[in-house]
Motif scaffolding. Structure first.
Motif, PDB file in Angstrom:
ATOM      1  N   VAL A 106       0.832  -1.209   0.000  1.00 55.09           N
ATOM      2  CA  VAL A 106       0.000   0.000   0.000  1.00 55.09           C
ATOM      3  C   VAL A 106       0.869   1.264   0.000  1.00 55.09           C
ATOM      4  O   VAL A 106       0.803   2.071  -0.929  1.00 55.09           O
ATOM      5  CB  VAL A 106      -0.962  -0.020   1.210  1.00 55.09           C
ATOM      6  CG1 VAL A 106      -1.842   1.219   1.184  1.00 55.09           C
ATOM      7  CG2 VAL A 106      -1.826  -1.272   1.181  1.00 55.09           C
ATOM      8  N   VAL A 107       1.682   1.420   1.030  1.00 58.51           N
ATOM      9  CA  VAL A 107       2.499   2.641   1.131  1.00 58.51           C
ATOM     10  C   VAL A 107       3.561   2.655   0.027  1.00 58.51           C
ATOM     11  O   VAL A 107       3.795   3.687  -0.619  1.00 58.51           O
ATOM     12  CB  VAL A 107       3.152   2.744   2.530  1.00 58.51           C
ATOM     13  CG1 VAL A 107       4.052   3.960   2.628  1.00 58.51           C
ATOM     14  CG2 VAL A 107       2.081   2.772   3.609  1.00 58.51           C
ATOM     15  N   THR A 109       3.484   1.185  -2.930  1.00 51.78           N
ATOM     16  CA  THR A 109       2.869   1.472  -4.230  1.00 51.78           C
ATOM     17  C   THR A 109       2.500   2.947  -4.325  1.00 51.78           C
ATOM     18  O   THR A 109       2.652   3.570  -5.384  1.00 51.78           O
ATOM     19  CB  THR A 109       1.647   0.556  -4.448  1.00 51.78           C
ATOM     20  OG1 THR A 109       2.105  -0.798  -4.458  1.00 51.78           O
ATOM     21  CG2 THR A 109       0.938   0.856  -5.757  1.00 51.78           C
ATOM     22  N   ASP A 110       2.039   3.530  -3.226  1.00 52.09           N
ATOM     23  CA  ASP A 110       1.723   4.970  -3.240  1.00 52.09           C
ATOM     24  C   ASP A 110       2.969   5.793  -3.576  1.00 52.09           C
ATOM     25  O   ASP A 110       2.923   6.705  -4.403  1.00 52.09           O
ATOM     26  CB  ASP A 110       1.150   5.379  -1.882  1.00 52.09           C
ATOM     27  CG  ASP A 110       0.739   6.843  -1.863  1.00 52.09           C
ATOM     28  OD1 ASP A 110       0.050   7.271  -2.807  1.00 52.09           O
ATOM     29  OD2 ASP A 110       1.119   7.555  -0.917  1.00 52.09           O
ATOM     30  N   HIS A 111       4.092   5.447  -2.937  1.00 50.12           N
ATOM     31  CA  HIS A 111       5.333   6.190  -3.226  1.00 50.12           C
ATOM     32  C   HIS A 111       5.687   6.102  -4.713  1.00 50.12           C
ATOM     33  O   HIS A 111       6.079   7.094  -5.335  1.00 50.12           O
ATOM     34  CB  HIS A 111       6.502   5.651  -2.382  1.00 50.12           C
ATOM     35  CG  HIS A 111       6.396   6.029  -0.929  1.00 50.12           C
ATOM     36  ND1 HIS A 111       6.912   5.258   0.080  1.00 50.12           N
ATOM     37  CD2 HIS A 111       5.824   7.094  -0.321  1.00 50.12           C
ATOM     38  CE1 HIS A 111       6.682   5.836   1.248  1.00 50.12           C
ATOM     39  NE2 HIS A 111       6.011   6.951   1.024  1.00 50.12           N
ATOM     40  N   LEU A 113       3.628   5.357  -7.249  1.00 51.22           N
ATOM     41  CA  LEU A 113       2.620   6.044  -8.075  1.00 51.22           C
ATOM     42  C   LEU A 113       2.862   7.556  -8.075  1.00 51.22           C
ATOM     43  O   LEU A 113       2.731   8.219  -9.109  1.00 51.22           O
ATOM     44  CB  LEU A 113       1.215   5.736  -7.555  1.00 51.22           C
ATOM     45  CG  LEU A 113       0.619   4.407  -8.020  1.00 51.22           C
ATOM     46  CD1 LEU A 113      -0.604   4.035  -7.179  1.00 51.22           C
ATOM     47  CD2 LEU A 113       0.236   4.458  -9.503  1.00 51.22           C
ATOM     48  N   ARG A 114       3.226   8.085  -6.927  1.00 49.05           N
ATOM     49  CA  ARG A 114       3.530   9.529  -6.856  1.00 49.05           C
ATOM     50  C   ARG A 114       4.755   9.861  -7.716  1.00 49.05           C
ATOM     51  O   ARG A 114       4.806  10.911  -8.352  1.00 49.05           O
ATOM     52  CB  ARG A 114       3.766   9.966  -5.410  1.00 49.05           C
ATOM     53  CG  ARG A 114       2.475  10.075  -4.624  1.00 49.05           C
ATOM     54  CD  ARG A 114       2.770  10.173  -3.143  1.00 49.05           C
ATOM     55  NE  ARG A 114       1.546  10.290  -2.385  1.00 49.05           N
ATOM     56  CZ  ARG A 114       1.065  11.428  -1.905  1.00 49.05           C
ATOM     57  NH1 ARG A 114       1.700  12.558  -2.096  1.00 49.05           N
ATOM     58  NH2 ARG A 114      -0.062  11.441  -1.219  1.00 49.05           N
ATOM     59  N   ALA A 164      -3.629  -2.040  -3.300  1.00 49.10           N
ATOM     60  CA  ALA A 164      -2.696  -1.426  -4.262  1.00 49.10           C
ATOM     61  C   ALA A 164      -3.385  -1.256  -5.618  1.00 49.10           C
ATOM     62  O   ALA A 164      -3.223  -0.223  -6.287  1.00 49.10           O
ATOM     63  CB  ALA A 164      -1.443  -2.292  -4.405  1.00 49.10           C
ATOM     64  N   MET A 167      -5.734   1.684  -5.464  1.00 45.44           N
ATOM     65  CA  MET A 167      -5.026   2.964  -5.524  1.00 45.44           C
ATOM     66  C   MET A 167      -4.526   3.247  -6.939  1.00 45.44           C
ATOM     67  O   MET A 167      -4.634   4.382  -7.433  1.00 45.44           O
ATOM     68  CB  MET A 167      -3.860   2.938  -4.532  1.00 45.44           C
ATOM     69  CG  MET A 167      -3.171   4.268  -4.410  1.00 45.44           C
ATOM     70  SD  MET A 167      -2.317   4.425  -2.856  1.00 45.44           S
ATOM     71  CE  MET A 167      -1.623   2.827  -2.648  1.00 45.44           C
ATOM     72  N   ASP A 170      -7.365   4.405  -8.974  1.00 45.57           N
ATOM     73  CA  ASP A 170      -7.750   5.773  -8.603  1.00 45.57           C
ATOM     74  C   ASP A 170      -6.813   6.797  -9.231  1.00 45.57           C
ATOM     75  O   ASP A 170      -7.258   7.833  -9.730  1.00 45.57           O
ATOM     76  CB  ASP A 170      -7.779   5.937  -7.076  1.00 45.57           C
ATOM     77  CG  ASP A 170      -9.083   5.429  -6.481  1.00 45.57           C
ATOM     78  OD1 ASP A 170     -10.110   5.474  -7.192  1.00 45.57           O
ATOM     79  OD2 ASP A 170      -9.069   4.971  -5.321  1.00 45.57           O
ATOM     80  N   PHE A 171      -5.509   6.512  -9.200  1.00 51.20           N
ATOM     81  CA  PHE A 171      -4.554   7.417  -9.862  1.00 51.20           C
ATOM     82  C   PHE A 171      -4.917   7.549 -11.345  1.00 51.20           C
ATOM     83  O   PHE A 171      -4.875   8.647 -11.915  1.00 51.20           O
ATOM     84  CB  PHE A 171      -3.108   6.910  -9.722  1.00 51.20           C
ATOM     85  CG  PHE A 171      -2.370   7.472  -8.534  1.00 51.20           C
ATOM     86  CD1 PHE A 171      -2.708   7.096  -7.242  1.00 51.20           C
ATOM     87  CD2 PHE A 171      -1.337   8.384  -8.697  1.00 51.20           C
ATOM     88  CE1 PHE A 171      -2.029   7.609  -6.139  1.00 51.20           C
ATOM     89  CE2 PHE A 171      -0.654   8.912  -7.612  1.00 51.20           C
ATOM     90  CZ  PHE A 171      -1.000   8.524  -6.329  1.00 51.20           C
TER      91      PHE A 171
END
Ligand code: UDP
Length: 332
Positions: A106-107, A109-111, A113-114, A164, A167, A170-171
């Motif tokens: 989760v975290v 994949t967020d990093h 994706l950003r 993931a 997210m 959503d992106f």
């Protein structure tokens, strides 16, 4: 080795792992400049040794759960493709530190994706057949929503990957990144960690070294095994394919067999007498699994090409060399 500042780059998070190292090698063979980001948690160090002399390869050590290393963020503008393969993927490994597994999914994949958003890079998430849990629909098409136990020992991985995926989509919906999502089914081949606990590496190493063969349950549960080079071709086809990326794509080999049949296929190659020990079936172990790959066939023109007998022969030969060379210290 640090790659030049003015060239476009492909980032492979998890590039020192089993599938990741093959992906890096194939991208290099296709002329890409590859930066591999890996925390070396489950990677075999020798996987990296095969890549690190290549002039277009750079390794950065880091854990995607944490803020991405400056070596990565300072070159955000250069990344044109970001593959996320960073996560322990075998049940014993991902259950060893379940909190870290969930955070990686989760975290982490967020990093990434950003980073894709900042870079304008296309992003590919490697999700998993585990999002289908212990499936009631067989074979599993992408529109099957799965039957996952969200409180069980596999949930850190299954639910982590489901989150993931949520997210990533959503992106995509918000126009923040161009994303692709691959749902990877069981994959095997050289560069597997000999003691990561997966069925192919366990059974091959046990047979080669004359140890008892461990079959969990009665061996009637099924899986469908894809050779790693086929998987890598599918991942690159998905990343580069001309599709809108709004749907996940199953990647795997639809040839389904029981664990007992897998053992028989291995023993056709490693021709020696073995003793089989039956151990309890792990909690929530899926009874059967087989991908419906119609979407990959239709949209990517992809399907696996390596027959099980060929892939297993290569895998057995590779593990035999590792054992002979002392790289496999203590196969389980
Ligand atoms: N398995 C087995 N013996 C082993 C390791 C695994 O019988 O030494 C079984 C496991 O219970 C599962 C299947 O083989 O039913 C595939 O397990 P693996 O860990 O490779 O991947 P999974 O598909 O469960 O994530």
């Amino acid at each position: 080795m640090k790659l030049a500042q003015d060239q476009s780059l492909t980032l492979v998070a998890g590039g020192a792992g089993f599938i990741g190292s093959h992906l890096c090698a194939e991208l290099l063979a296709r002329g890409k400049r590859v930066v591999c980001l890996d925390n070396l948690q489950t990677a075999r160090p020798t996987n990296l040794r095969l890549l690190e002399d290549h002039p277009n390869f750079e390794f950065v050590e880091g854990d995607i759960v944490n803020a991405l290393p400056v070596d990565i963020t300072s070159r955000a503008g250069q990344f044109e493709r970001i593959y996320n393969l960073a996560c322990a993927a075998s049940p014993p490994q991902y259950q060893a530190d379940p909190e870290h597994t969930m955070l990686t999914c989760v975290v982490g994949t967020d990093h990434l994706l950003r980073l894709a958003e900042t870079s304008g890079a296309r992003f590919l998430l490697t999700s998993t057949s585990e999002v289908y849990g212990d499936p009631e629909v067989h074979p599993q098409p992408e529109n099957y929503r799965g039957w996952v136990n969200c409180t069980g020992p596999r949930a850190c991985y299954d639910e982590g990957k489901r989150a993931a995926e949520a997210m990533a989509f959503d992106f995509a919906r918000m126009g923040r990144a161009d994303v692709r999502v691959a749902r990877i089914f069981n994959t095997y081949g050289p560069h597997m960690h000999p003691d990561d606990g997966r069925v192919v590496s366990n059974l091959v190493c046990q047979a080669l070294s004359g140890r008892d063969i461990t079959i969990y349950g009665d061996g009637s549960q099924t899986r469908s095994f894809c050779y790693v080079s086929d998987m890598v071709e599918g991942l690159i086809a998905l990343m580069e394919g001309d599709l809108d990326g709004s749907e996940p794509v199953n990647l795997g080999n639809p040839e389904e067999l029981t664990v007992t049949e897998l053992l028989e296929a291995i023993l056709q190659i490693v021709d020696r007498p073995v003793t089989v020990t039956h151990l309890p079936l792990p909690t929530d172990d899926p009874r059967r699994r087989r991908p419906d790959i119609s979407r990959a066939e239709a949209q990517l023109g992809w399907r696996p090409r390596t027959p099980l007998s060929v892939g297993l022969a290569r895998t057995c030969a590779w593990f035999a060399e590792e054992i002979a060379g002392g790289d496999v210290q203590d196969p389980v």
